[in-house]
Motif scaffolding. Sequence first.
Motif, PDB file in Angstrom:
ATOM      1  N   LEU A  40       6.138  16.552  45.133  1.00  0.00           N
ATOM      2  CA  LEU A  40       6.348  17.675  46.427  1.00  0.00           C
ATOM      3  C   LEU A  40       7.686  17.745  46.292  1.00  0.00           C
ATOM      4  N   GLU A  41       8.530  16.841  45.772  1.00  0.00           N
ATOM      5  CA  GLU A  41       9.982  16.821  45.620  1.00  0.00           C
ATOM      6  C   GLU A  41      10.686  17.785  44.440  1.00  0.00           C
ATOM      7  N   GLN A  42       9.820  18.195  43.569  1.00  0.00           N
ATOM      8  CA  GLN A  42      10.397  19.109  42.432  1.00  0.00           C
ATOM      9  C   GLN A  42      10.526  20.552  43.023  1.00  0.00           C
ATOM     10  N   PRO A  43      11.668  21.165  42.760  1.00  0.00           N
ATOM     11  CA  PRO A  43      11.996  22.478  43.243  1.00  0.00           C
ATOM     12  C   PRO A  43      11.411  23.565  42.481  1.00  0.00           C
ATOM     13  N   ASP A  44      10.785  23.302  41.277  1.00  0.00           N
ATOM     14  CA  ASP A  44      10.359  24.271  40.433  1.00  0.00           C
ATOM     15  C   ASP A  44       8.730  24.315  40.124  1.00  0.00           C
ATOM     16  N   PRO A  45       8.269  25.353  41.198  1.00  0.00           N
ATOM     17  CA  PRO A  45       6.682  25.305  41.247  1.00  0.00           C
ATOM     18  C   PRO A  45       5.883  25.480  39.743  1.00  0.00           C
ATOM     19  N   GLN A  46       6.462  26.012  38.757  1.00  0.00           N
ATOM     20  CA  GLN A  46       5.929  26.296  37.609  1.00  0.00           C
ATOM     21  C   GLN A  46       5.892  25.055  36.866  1.00  0.00           C
ATOM     22  N   LEU A  47       6.914  24.141  36.926  1.00  0.00           N
ATOM     23  CA  LEU A  47       6.759  22.704  36.303  1.00  0.00           C
ATOM     24  C   LEU A  47       5.612  21.968  37.091  1.00  0.00           C
ATOM     25  N   VAL A  48       5.435  22.028  37.998  1.00  0.00           N
ATOM     26  CA  VAL A  48       4.204  21.396  38.579  1.00  0.00           C
ATOM     27  C   VAL A  48       3.103  22.062  38.230  1.00  0.00           C
ATOM     28  N   HIS A  49       2.934  23.452  38.575  1.00  0.00           N
ATOM     29  CA  HIS A  49       1.848  24.013  37.844  1.00  0.00           C
ATOM     30  C   HIS A  49       1.460  23.629  36.637  1.00  0.00           C
ATOM     31  N   ASP A  50       2.282  23.369  35.591  1.00  0.00           N
ATOM     32  CA  ASP A  50       2.094  23.149  34.075  1.00  0.00           C
ATOM     33  C   ASP A  50       1.840  21.635  33.981  1.00  0.00           C
ATOM     34  N   ASP A 262      16.706  22.638  51.709  1.00  0.00           N
ATOM     35  CA  ASP A 262      15.256  22.162  51.441  1.00  0.00           C
ATOM     36  C   ASP A 262      15.561  20.410  51.489  1.00  0.00           C
ATOM     37  N   THR A 263      14.944  19.917  52.587  1.00  0.00           N
ATOM     38  CA  THR A 263      14.728  18.214  52.513  1.00  0.00           C
ATOM     39  C   THR A 263      13.973  17.930  51.246  1.00  0.00           C
ATOM     40  N   PRO A 264      13.898  16.726  50.556  1.00  0.00           N
ATOM     41  CA  PRO A 264      13.313  16.526  49.256  1.00  0.00           C
ATOM     42  C   PRO A 264      11.683  16.766  49.449  1.00  0.00           C
ATOM     43  N   ARG A 265      11.217  16.416  50.567  1.00  0.00           N
ATOM     44  CA  ARG A 265       9.799  16.228  50.828  1.00  0.00           C
ATOM     45  C   ARG A 265       9.277  17.868  50.786  1.00  0.00           C
ATOM     46  N   LEU A 266      10.053  18.904  51.191  1.00  0.00           N
ATOM     47  CA  LEU A 266       9.639  20.226  51.247  1.00  0.00           C
ATOM     48  C   LEU A 266      10.062  21.109  50.158  1.00  0.00           C
ATOM     49  N   ARG A 267      10.650  20.465  49.256  1.00  0.00           N
ATOM     50  CA  ARG A 267      11.320  21.353  48.076  1.00  0.00           C
ATOM     51  C   ARG A 267      10.037  22.136  47.402  1.00  0.00           C
ATOM     52  N   MET A 269       6.915  22.817  48.482  1.00  0.00           N
ATOM     53  CA  MET A 269       6.252  23.753  49.126  1.00  0.00           C
ATOM     54  C   MET A 269       6.804  24.856  49.636  1.00  0.00           C
ATOM     55  N   ASN A 270       8.331  24.584  50.019  1.00  0.00           N
ATOM     56  CA  ASN A 270       9.127  25.937  50.362  1.00  0.00           C
ATOM     57  C   ASN A 270       9.335  26.922  49.244  1.00  0.00           C
ATOM     58  N   ALA A 271       9.592  26.035  47.869  1.00  0.00           N
ATOM     59  CA  ALA A 271       9.499  27.010  46.558  1.00  0.00           C
ATOM     60  C   ALA A 271       8.277  27.810  46.392  1.00  0.00           C
ATOM     61  N   VAL A 272       7.284  27.379  46.718  1.00  0.00           N
ATOM     62  CA  VAL A 272       5.902  28.032  46.821  1.00  0.00           C
ATOM     63  C   VAL A 272       5.965  29.140  47.822  1.00  0.00           C
ATOM     64  N   ALA A 273       6.240  28.586  49.205  1.00  0.00           N
ATOM     65  CA  ALA A 273       6.491  29.542  50.112  1.00  0.00           C
ATOM     66  C   ALA A 273       7.443  30.771  49.696  1.00  0.00           C
ATOM     67  N   ARG A 274       8.543  30.682  49.160  1.00  0.00           N
ATOM     68  CA  ARG A 274       9.341  31.850  48.945  1.00  0.00           C
ATOM     69  C   ARG A 274       8.584  32.584  47.961  1.00  0.00           C
ATOM     70  N   ASP A 275       7.994  32.191  47.104  1.00  0.00           N
ATOM     71  CA  ASP A 275       7.253  33.009  45.918  1.00  0.00           C
ATOM     72  C   ASP A 275       6.324  33.669  46.515  1.00  0.00           C
ATOM     73  N   ARG A 276       5.403  33.149  47.455  1.00  0.00           N
ATOM     74  CA  ARG A 276       4.430  33.767  48.022  1.00  0.00           C
ATOM     75  C   ARG A 276       4.781  34.822  49.076  1.00  0.00           C
ATOM     76  N   ALA A 277       6.015  34.784  49.652  1.00  0.00           N
ATOM     77  CA  ALA A 277       6.427  35.499  50.658  1.00  0.00           C
ATOM     78  C   ALA A 277       6.783  36.930  49.868  1.00  0.00           C
ATOM     79  N   ALA A 278       7.525  36.570  48.679  1.00  0.00           N
ATOM     80  CA  ALA A 278       8.084  37.829  47.754  1.00  0.00           C
ATOM     81  C   ALA A 278       6.869  38.626  47.420  1.00  0.00           C
ATOM     82  N   ARG A 279       5.452  37.945  46.999  1.00  0.00           N
ATOM     83  CA  ARG A 279       4.441  38.670  46.477  1.00  0.00           C
ATOM     84  C   ARG A 279       3.854  39.341  47.518  1.00  0.00           C
ATOM     85  N   LEU A 280       3.751  38.530  48.591  1.00  0.00           N
ATOM     86  CA  LEU A 280       3.105  39.230  49.952  1.00  0.00           C
ATOM     87  C   LEU A 280       3.869  40.664  50.152  1.00  0.00           C
TER      88      LEU A 280
END
Length: 288
Positions: A40-50, A262-267, A269-280
């Motif tokens: 949850l503290e990772q700022p890179d969604p792709q890293l977590v995805h992989d 971003d606080t560590p625990r939100l890094r 999900m906030n990165a995912v939120a920004r990606d999702r917002a751009a896609r929408l």
Amino acid sequence: MLSRFCSLLGVVALAVGTSGCGIMNRMAADSVQSMLGSLLEQPDPQLVHDGAPACLLVIDSLIRRDPRNPSLLRDGCTAYTTYATAFLSGEADAVRAARLQGRAKEYGQRLLRLRGFYTRAESAPMPEYEAALARFGGRDVPDLYAVGSAWLGWIVSCPESMEAMAELPRALAVMERALALDERYADGGAHLVFGTYFSLQPVGAGQDLPRSRRHFERAMELGGAEDLMPRVLFAEFYARAANDPELFAGTLQGVLDSKVSDTPRLRLMNAVARDRAARLLQQKDEIF
């Protein structure tokens, strides 16, 4: 980072399997919780995805070795739900999302079945089922929230399944109990669930947009300005259901323009939120 955590968990899994010692079981549960916190503290969604799928497999192994460990069952439930929700939201991922949400649901139901009173009422008529849920107290909110999220996630991922729809009242009852006990848990996560639910129902058959908006607004209030995902979901579900393109675009653009630190625990999900917002936003003309 992810590979190191997965390696650590693999070692712990071997220790649990060879020793059977209670302290090793606790080490396994603690390691899973530490790993989930790191994700949850990772700022890179792709890293977590992989990297996360390997960790999910390790969690499966730990649960197989200690199948009645409540901490492992709860964390397994949460991990599968989080991964499917964050990374498998597209139509192309529908089958896989349903499968992973199903695993989350399985772990969640096994978690609740550790209480004998729940098991005895699981298939009972709704009044008896709700009476059993009333026996859960404040310390059970993490379990109820994890199970409700997983169960409802599975139902949403199986829109053509009559079996899934038949389970909806019980899944909602679990989340309603979590909300009644502690609306603040998970930064108002139960409010997000109900905000989404009341916006997704068909017009004249359960849709309640004023109620949906109240839940979303309360979730945004409890999450605070630093939590971006509630705003994205508000736009994605409420604004779309209300047929309000200006609210939709303005809310999502506000997420992209946000300068919150971003606080560590939100890094993650906030990165995912920004990606999702751009896609929408790119899909606005198709949506409206």
